[in-house]
Design a protein around this motif. Structure first.
Motif, PDB file in Angstrom:
ATOM      1  N   CYS A 125       5.254   3.451   2.280  1.00  4.56           N
ATOM      2  CA  CYS A 125       4.358   2.444   2.071  1.00  4.56           C
ATOM      3  C   CYS A 125       4.090   1.498   3.399  1.00  4.56           C
ATOM      4  CB  CYS A 125       4.729   1.601   0.839  1.00  4.56           C
ATOM      5  SG  CYS A 125       6.449   0.666   1.210  1.00  4.56           S
TER       6      CYS A 125
ATOM      7  N   SER B 274      -0.155   7.778   0.174  1.00  4.39           N
ATOM      8  CA  SER B 274      -0.680   8.925  -0.819  1.00  4.39           C
ATOM      9  C   SER B 274       0.254   9.981  -0.590  1.00  4.39           C
ATOM     10  CB  SER B 274      -2.017   9.380  -0.242  1.00  4.39           C
ATOM     11  OG  SER B 274      -2.144   9.823   1.114  1.00  4.39           O
TER      12      SER B 274
ATOM     13  N   GLN C  40      -0.851   7.777  -8.037  1.00  5.87           N
ATOM     14  CA  GLN C  40      -1.827   6.801  -8.059  1.00  5.87           C
ATOM     15  C   GLN C  40      -3.237   7.392  -7.692  1.00  5.87           C
ATOM     16  OE1 GLN C  40      -0.222   3.471  -5.582  1.00  5.87           O
ATOM     17  NE2 GLN C  40       0.098   2.462  -7.543  1.00  5.87           N
ATOM     18  N   GLU C  41      -3.085   8.224  -6.846  1.00  4.09           N
ATOM     19  CA  GLU C  41      -4.440   8.972  -6.424  1.00  4.09           C
ATOM     20  C   GLU C  41      -4.957   9.866  -7.685  1.00  4.09           C
ATOM     21  OE1 GLU C  41      -6.256   8.348  -3.760  1.00  4.09           O
ATOM     22  OE2 GLU C  41      -4.805   7.344  -2.464  1.00  4.09           O
TER      23      GLU C  41
ATOM     24  N   HIS D  17       1.056  -1.286  -0.036  1.00  5.49           N
ATOM     25  CA  HIS D  17       0.158  -0.140  -0.125  1.00  5.49           C
ATOM     26  C   HIS D  17       0.858   1.142   0.200  1.00  5.49           C
ATOM     27  CE1 HIS D  17      -3.319  -2.762   1.014  1.00  5.49           C
ATOM     28  NE2 HIS D  17      -2.372  -3.344   1.965  1.00  5.49           N
ATOM     29  N   ILE D  18       1.036   1.566  -1.189  1.00  2.32           N
ATOM     30  CA  ILE D  18       1.893   3.171  -1.205  1.00  2.32           C
ATOM     31  C   ILE D  18       1.103   4.259  -0.567  1.00  2.32           C
ATOM     32  CG2 ILE D  18       3.090   4.501  -2.893  1.00  2.32           C
ATOM     33  CD1 ILE D  18       3.029   2.558  -4.870  1.00  2.32           C
TER      34      ILE D  18
ATOM     35  N   GLY E 291       2.218  -0.453  -7.552  1.00  9.81           N
ATOM     36  CA  GLY E 291       2.541  -1.085  -6.338  1.00  9.81           C
ATOM     37  C   GLY E 291       3.045  -2.594  -6.546  1.00  9.81           C
TER      38      GLY E 291
ATOM     39  N   GLY F 284       2.459   7.355  -4.748  1.00 11.43           N
ATOM     40  CA  GLY F 284       1.218   7.320  -4.214  1.00 11.43           C
ATOM     41  C   GLY F 284       0.112   8.369  -4.451  1.00 11.43           C
TER      42      GLY F 284
ATOM     43  N   ARG G  20      -5.752  -2.369  -6.105  1.00  6.78           N
ATOM     44  CA  ARG G  20      -4.927  -1.134  -5.511  1.00  6.78           C
ATOM     45  C   ARG G  20      -5.994  -0.872  -4.113  1.00  6.78           C
ATOM     46  NH1 ARG G  20      -3.688   4.185  -4.322  1.00  6.78           N
ATOM     47  NH2 ARG G  20      -5.697   4.882  -5.592  1.00  6.78           N
TER      48      ARG G  20
END
Length: 652
Positions: free
Chosen positions: A445, A42, A50-51, A39-40, A422, A47, A108
Motif C-alpha cells: 500500500c 491492486s 477491492q478491485e 491506497h491498497i 482501507g 487490493g 477509495r
C-alpha cells in the motif's frame, strides 16, 4: 443549497472512514487514517479484492436489488409498482448497505460510475418517506398497523441504522447530504418516540447504536449520542417480549455493563458490542471498556472458529456454549464475521492489544474471504469448517455459493466491508517518545503521511501473505525526528528479523510480546521486515470436543483445508487421517492464490460397514494405503465445484 462540488471539496478535509472519532471524543491516543489516505495496491490480496468488489460485486448487488424486489418494495408504497412485497421485513437494509458500499468506493477510488444509480435510488427513498420521517416499506406497504408495535421483530431501528451509516458515508465520501437529510428525519422521529424520558423501546436487532454515534460524530449533535446511550442503557430491563426466542436471543437478559458472556443471536451480539465500544470511545466510561474487554476475551478464546467465524448453532443463528464449535454444523454466518470486524476495530482504537489486529487479519483472509467466490458474484451465508459428502443444501447453508439469498443480508454487507477495508490498515498515535504510524495490516500500500508525521508517502512493498518480506520506503518528504513507524508482528511470527541501516537484527522477545517492532524515523526508509511463513499444525483447546484428536494446517495468517477434488476417486475426505510425522511440502505459488498449496502425506482408512465396533485400546488398524494430497487455502474452497471438504484432519 450549496453546490455538489463545494460539498465534495469540504469532504476531502474530513476523515473518510467509518468509526471516525468525534470532535469531543475522549483522547484514546490512536486515530484511524482515512480510506483516501491509505491506497491498497491492486496486486495485494485485499487490493485485488477491492478491485473485484468495485467491478463485479457492487454491480451484482445493484442488479439483485431489482431482481429480488427490494426496489419495487419502495415503488409500491407510492403507487409506482403493482408488484407484491417481496423479502423479509428488513429488506430495505439491503439497499442501504449497497449505497454505503458505493460511498466507500467513491472514497477509495474517486469513481463516479454509480452516480446515476445513486440519484435514482435516493430520489425514490425520499419520495417514500412520510412527512413524519417514517420510512420502512414493509410497515408502510403491508402492515401499517404494526408501526413501532413489535420492536423485537420488525427491525425498524435496525433498518434505520443502516440508512444512517449509508447516509453518513455518502456525505463524507461525496459531499452530498440528500440521503443524510432523509436519515436525520427518521432518526428524529425515533428520538421523539423512544428518546430519553419518553416511551420505553429498544430494537430487537442492534445496529442503530453504532450508527447513531457515527451520526453524532458526523454532525456534532449530542442528541444522537444521548439516544444511542439511552438505547444501550435500556437493555436488560424486560422491555422486549419473551416470546419463543427468549431474552438471551436479543441480548436483553442482563444490563450491558454486566454482560460479560456473549450469547444469543451472534450477529446481534457483535453489532451491539460495536455500539457499546463506540460509546466508550466517545464518553470514556471505564465500565463500558471493562465489560467489552471481558466479553472480547470470551468471544475470541471460547467461541471463535479457527477461520474467524462465529455462531455454532443453526437454531437462532446463535453462539453455542463455551467451546461448542462443531465443524460440520457450524453456522458461522458471514455477517457475524463482518460484525466482529467492526467491533474488533473499535476495540483496537480503544486498547493496546496486538491480538485485535491479528484477529481482523484472520477474519479477512479466511472466514470472510471464503464467503465469496473468485467471480465476486456468488456467496456463502453459512461458512462451515467441514462439508460432508452427503451434506444436503439448506436455505441459508447451501452446498455451494449462491448469487443471492431470500435473506440477503450477507452479500451487500460484504460489498460495504471490502470497500471500506482501507480504513483498517493503519493508525496514528501519540506515543510517549513522539508520534508514530502503526501498521496493523501487512499489505502492499501507499500511505499519505498526516501532518503530525511530516509529509510525503510511506510505501509498503510486499507479497504478504504469500511471502513474508515487508519493505518500507519514504518518498516526497521525511518523518520528523522523534517519530517512528510501528509494524505489527503477528503472534505466530516467532523468529522475525528486521533489516535496518545495512544490518539485520532479530525482533526481540520483548518486541514480539508487545506486538510491534518500532522503527525510528531515520531508519524507516529501506527497512525490511522478514516474517517466517513456515507451515504449522494447530490443535484446538481440549474442551472443543468436536475436533479433539484432530489438527489444522496454517501458514502465516492463512488457514488450509482438504477438498475431495484433490483426492483420488477411491479415497474419501472422511476416511483420511494424518500419519505420525506428516511431511508438508510447499508448492510454487500460482495465479491469484492467497498462498501456495501445501502437499501433505496422508493415510486412508478402509470405510467400515458397521456404525459401531468393539474398542481395541492402543491399537490402530493399518491403513489401506498412504498417499500425498494438496491442501489449499480455506478461502478458495468450493471454487472448483461443490464437494466434501474439511479443515480439521484426524490424527488417529
Amino acid at each position: 443549497m450549496r453546490s455538489y462540488q463545494a460539498k465534495r471539496a469540504d469532504a476531502t478535509a474530513r476523515l473518510l472512514a467509518p468509526a471516525a472519532p468525534g470532535p469531543h471524543a475522549r483522547p484514546v491516543g490512536r486515530t484511524p487514517l482515512g480510506i483516501n489516505q491509505v491506497h491498497i495496491a491492486s496486486q495485494s490480496l485485499l487490493g485485488h479484492w477491492q478491485e473485484r468488489n468495485a467491478a463485479h460485486t457492487i454491480p451484482h448487488c445493484i442488479e439483485q436489488l431489482e431482481g429480488s424486489g427490494v426496489m419495487d418494495n419502495f415503488r409500491r408504497v407510492i403507487g409506482e409498482s403493482g408488484a407484491p412485497y417481496r423479502g423479509f421485513v428488513f429488506a430495505d437494509s439491503d439497499l442501504y448497505k449497497v449505497i454505503e458500499a458505493v460511498a466507500w468506493e467513491i472514497a477509495r477510488s474517486g469513481t463516479h460510475d454509480f452516480d446515476a444509480w445513486l440519484d435514482e435510488a435516493i430520489a425514490l427513498i425520499a419520495r417514500v418517506q412520510e412527512p413524519t420521517g417514517y420510512l420502512h416499506t414493509w410497515i408502510q406497504g403491508v402492515r401499517p398497523d404494526k408501526r413501532f408495535v413489535e420492536l423485537d421483530r420488525n427491525h425498524e431501528m435496525y433498518v434505520l441504522g443502516h440508512l444512517i451509516q449509508a447516509a453518513v458515508a455518502l456525505d463524507r465520501a461525496a459531499g452530498r447530504d440528500d440521503l443524510l437529510q432523509v436519515a436525520i428525519r427518521f432518526a428524529a422521529l425515533v428520538d421523539r418516540r423512544f428518546g430519553p424520558g419518553r416511551e420505553d423501546g429498544i430494537p430487537g436487532h442492534p445496529e442503530i447504536e453504532t450508527a447513531l454515534i457515527e451520526l453524532h460524530r458526523h454532525t456534532g449533535e449530542a442528541r444522537w449520542l444521548h439516544l444511542a446511550e439511552h438505547l444501550i442503557n435500556q437493555r436488560g430491563h424486560d422491555i422486549l417480549p419473551d416470546e419463543g426466542f427468549g431474552h438471551r436471543y436479543y441480548q436483553d437478559h442482563v444490563r450491558v455493563r454486566e454482560a460479560i458472556d456473549p450469547t444469543g443471536h451472534a450477529v446481534r451480539q457483535l453489532y451491539l458490542n460495536a455500539g457499546v465500544t463506540d460509546l466508550f470511545l466517545e464518553t470514556g466510561e471505564s465500565a463500558l471498556h471493562d465489560v467489552m474487554r471481558a466479553q472480547w476475551e470470551r468471544v475470541h478464546e471460547r467461541k471463535m472458529y479457527l477461520s474467524g467465524a462465529f455462531g455454532s448453532r443453526h437454531r437462532d443463528e446463535s453462539f453455542g456454549n463455551d467451546y461448542e464449535l462443531p465443524s460440520d454444523r457450524a453456522y458461522a454466518e458471514t455477517c457475524a464475521t463482518i460484525a466482529d470486524l467492526h467491533w474488533t476495530w473499535r476495540m483496537l482504537l480503544a486498547g493496546e492489544d496486538r491480538r485485535y489486529a491479528d484477529v481482523m487479519e484472520r477474519e479477512l483472509y479466511n472466514a470472510l474471504a471464503a464467503s465469496v467466490d473468485e467471480s465476486g458474484t456468488r456467496f456463502f451465508y453459512s461458512n462451515p469448517m467441514q462439508r460432508r459428502p452427503d451434506r444436503f443444501s439448506e436455505e441459508n447453508a447451501p452446498a455451494q455459493r449462491q448469487p443471492w439469498y431470500a435473506c440477503a443480508c450477507c452479500p451487500p454487507n460484504i460489498a460495504r466491508t471490502i470497500a471500506q477495508a482501507g480504513a483498517y490498515v493503519a493508525t496514528v498515535r501519540q506515543a510517549p517518545d513522539g508520534p508514530a504510524l502503526e501498521l496493523h495490516q501487512l499489505l502492499a500500500c501507499e500511505i499519505e503521511l498526516p501532518e503530525s508525521l511530516g509529509s510525503g508517502t510511506l510505501t509498503v512493498r510486499t507479497r504478504y501473505p504469500t511471502d513474508g518480506e515487508i519493505s518500507l520506503y519514504v518518498a516526497g518528504g521525511a518523518l520528523p525526528p522523534g517519530s517512528a513507524v510501528w509494524v505489527r508482528i503477528p503472534a505466530w511470527a516467532q523468529g522475525a528479523t528486521l533489516d535496518v541501516g545495512g544490518r539485520r537484527r532479530s525482533v526481540s522477545d520483548g518486541e514480539g510480546a508487545r506486538g510491534f517492532v518500532q522503527i525510528p524515523a531515520d531508519e524507516v526508509d529501506g527497512a525490511v521486515l522478514h516474517l517466517p511463513l513456515r507451515p504449522r499444525w494447530t490443535a484446538a483447546n481440549y474442551r472443543v470436543d468436536a475436533v479433539r484428536g484432530a489438527v489444522a494446517l496454517e501458514r502465516g495468517p492463512i488457514l488450509y483445508c482438504l477438498e475431495q477434488v484433490d483426492l483420488p476417486e477411491d479415497a474419501a475426505v472422511d476416511d483420511v487421517y494424518l500419519p505420525a510425522v506428516p511431511v508438508v511440502t510447499e508448492l510454487p505459488s500460482s495465479g491469484d492464490a492467497p498462498a501456495p498449496a501445501l502437499r501433505v502425506d496422508l493415510s486412508v482408512r478402509t470405510a467400515e460397514d458397521s456404525l459401531y465396533r468393539a474398542a481395541a485400546w492402543g491399537e490402530r488398524e493399518a491403513p489401506t494405503r498412504s498417499l500425498e494430497a494438496n491442501l489449499v487455502p480455506f478461502s478458495t474452497w468450493g471454487n472448483r465445484g461443490p464437494g466434501a471438504m474439511r479443515v480439521w484432519i484426524p490424527t488417529v
